[in-house]
Write an enzyme that holds these catalytic residues in place. Structure first.
Site, PDB file in Angstrom:
ATOM      1  N   THR A  41       0.705  -1.276   0.016  1.00 19.99           N
ATOM      2  CA  THR A  41      -0.027   0.059  -0.134  1.00 19.99           C
ATOM      3  C   THR A  41       0.780   1.161   0.146  1.00 19.99           C
ATOM      4  O   THR A  41       0.490   2.333  -0.464  1.00 19.99           O
ATOM      5  CB  THR A  41      -1.027  -0.071   1.306  1.00 19.99           C
ATOM      6  OG1 THR A  41      -1.828  -0.991   1.015  1.00 19.99           O
ATOM      7  CG2 THR A  41      -1.723   1.387   1.310  1.00 19.99           C
ATOM      8  N   TYR A  55      -8.056   0.258  -3.079  1.00 15.38           N
ATOM      9  CA  TYR A  55      -7.162   1.146  -4.196  1.00 15.38           C
ATOM     10  C   TYR A  55      -6.106   0.036  -4.837  1.00 15.38           C
ATOM     11  O   TYR A  55      -6.282  -1.187  -4.411  1.00 15.38           O
ATOM     12  CB  TYR A  55      -6.331   1.826  -3.267  1.00 15.38           C
ATOM     13  CG  TYR A  55      -5.848   1.291  -1.910  1.00 15.38           C
ATOM     14  CD1 TYR A  55      -6.306   1.393  -0.832  1.00 15.38           C
ATOM     15  CD2 TYR A  55      -4.481   0.314  -2.076  1.00 15.38           C
ATOM     16  CE1 TYR A  55      -5.880   0.612   0.294  1.00 15.38           C
ATOM     17  CE2 TYR A  55      -4.098  -0.206  -1.020  1.00 15.38           C
ATOM     18  CZ  TYR A  55      -4.655  -0.091   0.246  1.00 15.38           C
ATOM     19  OH  TYR A  55      -4.527  -0.790   1.365  1.00 15.38           O
ATOM     20  N   THR A 121       1.509  -4.536   4.219  1.00 15.52           N
ATOM     21  CA  THR A 121       1.491  -4.834   5.695  1.00 15.52           C
ATOM     22  C   THR A 121       0.632  -5.947   5.960  1.00 15.52           C
ATOM     23  O   THR A 121       0.930  -6.596   7.171  1.00 15.52           O
ATOM     24  CB  THR A 121       0.521  -3.551   6.297  1.00 15.52           C
ATOM     25  OG1 THR A 121      -0.836  -3.837   5.620  1.00 15.52           O
ATOM     26  CG2 THR A 121       1.163  -2.211   6.045  1.00 15.52           C
ATOM     27  N   ASP A 122       0.330  -6.578   4.739  1.00 14.55           N
ATOM     28  CA  ASP A 122      -0.595  -7.976   4.946  1.00 14.55           C
ATOM     29  C   ASP A 122       0.399  -9.046   5.776  1.00 14.55           C
ATOM     30  O   ASP A 122       0.109  -9.754   6.548  1.00 14.55           O
ATOM     31  CB  ASP A 122      -1.194  -8.360   3.947  1.00 14.55           C
ATOM     32  CG  ASP A 122      -2.492  -7.584   3.504  1.00 14.55           C
ATOM     33  OD1 ASP A 122      -3.065  -7.909   2.628  1.00 14.55           O
ATOM     34  OD2 ASP A 122      -3.020  -6.834   4.401  1.00 14.55           O
ATOM     35  N   LYS A 194      -0.094  -7.713  12.944  1.00 17.79           N
ATOM     36  CA  LYS A 194      -1.320  -6.456  12.369  1.00 17.79           C
ATOM     37  C   LYS A 194      -2.596  -6.886  12.884  1.00 17.79           C
ATOM     38  O   LYS A 194      -2.925  -8.225  13.115  1.00 17.79           O
ATOM     39  CB  LYS A 194      -1.183  -6.862  10.788  1.00 17.79           C
ATOM     40  CG  LYS A 194      -2.331  -5.660  10.288  1.00 17.79           C
ATOM     41  CD  LYS A 194      -2.281  -5.927   8.691  1.00 17.79           C
ATOM     42  CE  LYS A 194      -3.095  -4.806   8.009  1.00 17.79           C
ATOM     43  NZ  LYS A 194      -3.062  -5.085   6.547  1.00 17.79           N
ATOM     44  N   GLU A 315      -2.088 -28.646  26.963  1.00 23.49           N
ATOM     45  CA  GLU A 315      -3.287 -29.360  26.426  1.00 23.49           C
ATOM     46  C   GLU A 315      -3.142 -30.709  25.797  1.00 23.49           C
ATOM     47  O   GLU A 315      -3.981 -31.358  25.287  1.00 23.49           O
ATOM     48  CB  GLU A 315      -3.977 -28.421  25.442  1.00 23.49           C
ATOM     49  CG  GLU A 315      -4.586 -27.093  26.239  1.00 23.49           C
ATOM     50  CD  GLU A 315      -6.059 -27.778  26.985  1.00 23.49           C
ATOM     51  OE1 GLU A 315      -6.100 -27.096  27.772  1.00 23.49           O
ATOM     52  OE2 GLU A 315      -6.561 -28.693  26.613  1.00 23.49           O
TER      53      GLU A 315
HETATM   54  N1  DGL Z   1      -2.580  -5.722  -0.434  1.00 21.90           N
HETATM   55  C1  DGL Z   1      -1.942  -5.577   0.763  1.00 21.90           C
HETATM   56  C2  DGL Z   1      -0.527  -5.771   0.919  1.00 21.90           C
HETATM   57  O1  DGL Z   1       0.073  -5.454  -0.008  1.00 21.90           O
HETATM   58  C3  DGL Z   1      -2.360  -4.008   1.180  1.00 21.90           C
HETATM   59  C4  DGL Z   1      -2.066  -3.738   2.710  1.00 21.90           C
HETATM   60  C5  DGL Z   1      -0.923  -2.644   2.926  1.00 21.90           C
HETATM   61  O2  DGL Z   1       0.134  -2.788   2.233  1.00 21.90           O
HETATM   62  O3  DGL Z   1      -1.127  -2.039   3.870  1.00 21.90           O
HETATM   63  O4  DGL Z   1      -0.008  -6.048   2.076  1.00 21.90           O
END
Ligand code: DGL
Length: 358
Positions: A41, A55, A121-122, A194, A315
């Site tokens: 992103t 986006y 971020t993913d 995250k 467990e």
């Molecule tokens: N498609 C997600 C990624 O590239 C967008 C999320 C982001 O980068 O914040 O991880």
């Protein structure tokens, strides 16, 4: 006849030379920071300035990302390299191996003081932990991303990039392991995760806590990870062209062994069982896990809960079942450590040691 120089010219020349020398001295004093861009992103663009979801990620190149933050030139000598241009949900083991090798090659150079990796971020926490386990240097490696695309009102990418470069160039960041820096916070790659699908404060280190803050271009550290990382790692990817297949089965009420059996049939060398609670094993799934272990698949008990210690012999009787306990690693990070562990051993006692070490 001796021609005399106009004193004004001489003064101008003197000022120019002095200014150039000062600029050169200033540049020489600044740290050399490489920015490796992978997409996400932070490099994303939306249809309008208010588009913060829906986006397109991974469209803006590294030179443009750097150009968008002219203040970088005041804190570091920055060079950019576009290693990939992908949304990070599509990150693969092959991307990780290429990135890890490139990072190690650059950090071995005397003219590189630190590295910033711009990333979606993913899966940023996963790439960060992978690098935490394979980077053979004490120099800072900082992953950075954004929760809003570059075209958005109050896009967080530019300030996050500025902060990440400031940390990567700071002597205070040396020897602290791979870190993630977003939202003015600094987190260890091992423990950060995250926690929100879309807000700028998404990255948190639940319970164990963040490492510090970045303010005014200066990092302030308050804690470090107690686990081994980077220069102290026993893992070496230099000669690796692939990583062993390790998959994750997610625990839930009414769980069945279909996914587990399919992964094992497809050749998974390891399974991360992301169990409910403290990694509890459903009665319908336990026999399939035992059968998989008997076939030589390494089973690691992790938890979907996300915080706390996954207790060995809690467990389930791991000693008897010959399973491994994931300690505090979430399932996606337990998968990374198990993949690297399997490049060295199949011995479950050795693998358990690694889960208590890293
Ligand atoms: N498609 C997600 C990624 O590239 C967008 C999320 C982001 O980068 O914040 O991880």
């Amino acid at each position: 006849m001796i021609k005399t120089c106009n004193p004004r010219w001489l003064l101008a020349l003197f000022c120019l030379v002095t200014a150039m020398a000062a600029a050169q001295a200033q540049t020489a004093k600044l740290p050399n920071v490489m920015v490796l861009a992978t997409g996400g992103t932070i490099a994303g663009t939306g249809a309008t300035s208010t588009t913060t979801v829906g986006y397109t990620a991974a469209t803006v190149g590294v030179d443009q990302l750097i150009k968008a933050v002219p203040e970088l030139s005041k804190i570091a000598n920055v060079k950019g390299e576009q290693v990939f241009q992908i949304a990070s949900e599509s990150m693969t083991n092959e991307h990780w191996l290429a990135l890890g090798k490139r990072v190690n090659a650059l950090l071995a150079q005397n003219d590189v003081d630190g590295i910033v990796i711009t990333h979606g971020t993913d899966t940023m926490e996963e790439t960060g932990y992978f690098l935490d386990l394979v980077v053979k240097s004490r120099k800072p490696v900082i992953l950075v991303g954004a929760m809003r695309p570059s075209t958005a009102l109050s896009a967080d990418g530019p300030i996050n990039l500025y902060n990440a470069v400031a940390i990567a160039g700071s002597p205070d960041a040396i020897g602290k392991g791979v870190m993630l820096a977003l939202n003015d916070q600094i987190h260890s790659a091992r423990d950060v995760t995250k926690t929100n699908t879309s807000t700028p404060d998404s990255f948190k280190t639940p319970e164990l806590g963040l490492m510090g803050y970045i303010q005014g271009g200066k990092p302030f550290f308050y804690r470090v990870s107690t686990r081994k990382h980077t220069a102290d790692t026993e893992f070496d990817i230099a000669s690796l062209s692939a990583l062993p297949q390790v998959d994750i089965v997610y625990g839930y009420a009414n769980m069945n062994p279909v996914a587990l059996d399919a992964f094992v049939a497809a050749g998974a060398k390891g399974i991360i069982h992301a169990g409910v609670g403290d990694g509890s094993l459903a009665a319908r799934v336990k026999p399939a896990l035992i059968a998989a272990r008997k076939k030589g698949t390494i089973i690691v008990r992790s938890s979907r809960v996300g915080q706390g210690i996954l207790a060995r012999n809690g467990e389930a009787n791991d000693d008897e079942l010959d399973f491994v306990a994931a300690d505090t690693l979430n399932p996606q990070k337990a998968r990374i450590l198990l993949m690297l562990a399997l490049t060295k051993t199949n011995n479950t006692r050795e693998i358990q040691r690694m889960f208590y070490t890293y």
